[in-house]
Write an enzyme that holds these catalytic residues in place. Structure first.
Site, PDB file in Angstrom:
ATOM      1  N   LEU A  20      23.945  42.063  15.098  1.00 47.73           N
ATOM      2  CA  LEU A  20      22.794  42.929  14.847  1.00 47.73           C
ATOM      3  C   LEU A  20      22.810  44.130  15.799  1.00 47.73           C
ATOM      4  CD1 LEU A  20      20.271  39.962  14.670  1.00 47.73           C
ATOM      5  CD2 LEU A  20      21.108  41.284  12.720  1.00 47.73           C
ATOM      6  N   THR A  66      30.177  39.033  22.982  1.00 42.03           N
ATOM      7  CA  THR A  66      29.493  37.903  22.381  1.00 42.03           C
ATOM      8  C   THR A  66      30.480  36.763  22.126  1.00 42.03           C
ATOM      9  OG1 THR A  66      27.880  37.229  20.728  1.00 42.03           O
ATOM     10  CG2 THR A  66      29.533  38.815  19.986  1.00 42.03           C
ATOM     11  N   LYS A  70      32.109  35.336  26.119  1.00 46.56           N
ATOM     12  CA  LYS A  70      31.158  35.621  27.203  1.00 46.56           C
ATOM     13  C   LYS A  70      31.602  35.079  28.569  1.00 46.56           C
ATOM     14  CE  LYS A  70      26.740  36.156  24.860  1.00 46.56           C
ATOM     15  NZ  LYS A  70      25.345  35.709  24.864  1.00 46.56           N
ATOM     16  N   ASP A 106      20.702  39.224  29.100  1.00 48.02           N
ATOM     17  CA  ASP A 106      19.804  38.230  28.486  1.00 48.02           C
ATOM     18  C   ASP A 106      18.734  37.782  29.493  1.00 48.02           C
ATOM     19  OD1 ASP A 106      20.945  38.131  25.971  1.00 48.02           O
ATOM     20  OD2 ASP A 106      22.339  36.517  26.488  1.00 48.02           O
ATOM     21  N   GLY A 132      22.393  24.925  26.626  1.00 48.41           N
ATOM     22  CA  GLY A 132      23.626  25.618  26.247  1.00 48.41           C
ATOM     23  C   GLY A 132      23.743  26.953  26.952  1.00 48.41           C
ATOM     24  N   GLY A 133      24.475  27.886  26.321  1.00 51.83           N
ATOM     25  CA  GLY A 133      24.723  29.193  26.931  1.00 51.83           C
ATOM     26  C   GLY A 133      23.445  29.981  27.150  1.00 51.83           C
ATOM     27  N   ALA A 134      22.570  30.021  26.159  1.00 49.66           N
ATOM     28  CA  ALA A 134      21.341  30.809  26.303  1.00 49.66           C
ATOM     29  C   ALA A 134      20.436  30.209  27.375  1.00 49.66           C
ATOM     30  CB  ALA A 134      20.606  30.874  24.967  1.00 49.66           C
ATOM     31  N   TYR A 227      15.410  33.942  16.846  1.00 50.90           N
ATOM     32  CA  TYR A 227      14.812  35.148  16.249  1.00 50.90           C
ATOM     33  C   TYR A 227      14.861  35.155  14.726  1.00 50.90           C
ATOM     34  CZ  TYR A 227      19.723  36.403  17.011  1.00 50.90           C
ATOM     35  OH  TYR A 227      21.091  36.389  17.068  1.00 50.90           O
ATOM     36  N   GLY A 248      12.018  35.009  19.596  1.00 45.73           N
ATOM     37  CA  GLY A 248      13.193  35.554  20.275  1.00 45.73           C
ATOM     38  C   GLY A 248      13.513  37.007  19.972  1.00 45.73           C
TER      39      GLY A 248
END
Ligand code: NAP
Length: 283
Positions: A20, A66, A70, A106, A132-134, A227, A248
């Site tokens: 996006l 991404t 990452k 982030d 996780g990653g986020a 999101y 999100g």
């Protein structure tokens, strides 16, 4: 219009067609009247070293990073911000006169979006679903913002020990099996409840993490970093019970705006970024 002077930006990942970022970033570039262009570049994992060298040689001003690059990109950069180091992941690279500097926007994205709702983590107890990653960026942000404790609920605690190792030296963090009584107690005293799992994300919109609404604080703030869709089932159910909620999309826009500022030195128009994001998510 792209000219001989246009400054190049982009995003690398694999796959990348779903990204996006190009639409959001180019909308902000156009609104700011800057001679920049932002493109999506598919990079296979084995091509990452040559892609990074190529972007440096081509004088790209910067790029987003991404999945799946990452963490893998870190050895190929010249400098890593403190936050990105602790998280172990870079989502934004700035080319500073040939030196590639890795950041993780982030963290600001998550925290700034929460602050924009007049919620701060300082002195607050947080219950967080997923590791996780986020979650790593979220935990980094919550610690930086001064959360008094972060209790992470996961389906498989043994897989989340890496997070504990990375963050325990920096703040009060515990990992729990989210189906156990100890996590239930931690969730009961949480002021802020965050979902970082993909439970509820399109197309599985009927799912949500196992929150027992009858036992959480009446004024607990719910933050779901998914999101799409907006709102998620978790947000809908929390809102129906009178909780304040945040999704999100604001985090996604804000992390992009922070990267935009790092590259261009200019503030992005986050309104136009959100408008374009919503258009893409609705289609
Ligand atoms: P990830 O690295 O794959 O981590 C997902 C976490 O959720 C892991 O702890 C995983 O547990 C758990 N999980 C996954 N599926 C589950 C299931 N069916 N039941 C229980 N637990 C499950 O993913 P991520 O990159 O952190 O992304 C997570 C979500 O955040 C996604 O929805 C993504 O779109 C969203 N996100 C939003 C933003 C934003 O800007 N708003 C930024 C980044 C990510 P296991 O380890 O046991 O698999």
């Amino acid at each position: 219009m792209i000219s001989g002077r246009t400054v190049n930006l982009g995003v690398i990942g694999h796959p990348i067609a779903h990204s996006l970022s190009p639409v959001m970033q180019n909308a902000a570039i156009e609104r700011a009247g800057l001679d920049y262009a932002y493109i999506a570049m598919p990079v296979e994992p084995e091509d990452l070293p040559s892609a990074v060298a190529g972007l440096r040689a081509l004088n790209f001003r910067g790029f987003n990073v991404t999945i799946p690059h990452k963490s893998a990109i870190i050895p190929f950069l010249d400098e890593i911000s403190d936050g990105a180091k602790i998280i172990g992941a870079v989502n934004t690279v700035v080319n500073d006169g040939g030196r590639l500097i890795g950041h993780n926007t982030d963290v600001d994205g998550f925290i700034d979006a929460m602050h924009a709702k007049n919620v701060a983590a300082a002195g607050k107890s947080v219950a967080l679903y997923g590791a996780g990653g986020a979650a790593r960026a979220v935990i980094c942000g919550l610690m930086r913002d001064g959360a008094s404790e972060i209790n992470v609920g996961v389906r498989n605690p043994s897989k989340a020990q890496g997070i504990l190792k990375s963050f325990a030296p920096h703040g009060a963090i515990k990992i729990f099996d989210w189906s156990g009584a100890d996590f239930e107690v931690a969730a009961m005293r949480a002021d802020i409840i965050v979902n970082t799992t993909p439970l509820g994300m399109h197309p599985n919109i009927g799912e949500m993490p196992p929150v027992d609404f009858s036992r959480v604080k009446d004024d607990a703030f719910f933050y779901d970093i998914i999101y799409t869709p907006s709102p998620t089932r978790l947000m809908r159910e929390a809102r129906e019970r009178g909780h304040e909620v945040l999704g999100g999309a604001a985090m996604l826009v804000r992390q992009g705006a922070v990267a935009f500022r790092l590259w261009t030195g200019t503030d992005a128009d986050e309104g136009i970024m959100m408008e374009k994001l919503k258009e893409m998510l609705d289609n």
